[in-house]
Design a protein around this motif. Structure first.
Motif: not given
Length: 127
Positions: A9-28
């Motif tokens: 579920t966490v990976l799906e959220l990351l793969w979706d990419g909507k929560c990631l910044d322009e570098n493909g990252e997100i703060m924990a």
């Protein structure tokens, strides 16, 4: 690679990419907030899942702000899990896997044609 339903579920959220910044990252901390809002999970559960994904090499962590980035793709995971099933369940035989799948699931004529086209598109010598 084996992942729990929550880790996926966490990976799906990351793969979706909507929560990631322009570098493909997100703060924990931001990821934890999203998981709590979306799934009602506790902060400690969120960080447990993040830690497990780090240990399994599915995501990376960058300091100083504990920034996370997915490093395994959905396709890579699918390929790894498919290979594991083929090897462990079907004695390494792709034919046995496809046969088992096709006897259990109805396949439309359109899907059969797509499968035939896919098979025909592969070079017999290579891939």
């Amino acid at each position: 690679m084996n992942f729990s339903e929550s880790e996926l579920t966490v990976l799906e959220l990351l793969w979706d990419g909507k929560c990631l910044d322009e570098n493909g990252e997100i703060m924990a901390s931001n990821l934890s907030k999203i998981l709590t809002e979306k799934y009602g999970w506790s902060k400690s559960s969120n960080y447990t899942f993040i830690s497990r994904l780090l240990e399994k090499g599915a995501i990376s962590r960058r300091y100083p702000k504990y920034t996370l980035k997915p490093i395994i793709t959905r396709e890579e995971l699918g390929t790894a899990q498919t290979e594991e099933v083929i090897n462990n369940v079907f004695s390494g035989s792709l034919i046995k896997l496809v046969s088992a799948f096709m006897t259990e699931k109805k396949v439309s004529k359109k899907e059969l044609e797509e499968m035939k086209n896919l098979i025909n598109s592969f070079d017999i010598e290579g891939k």
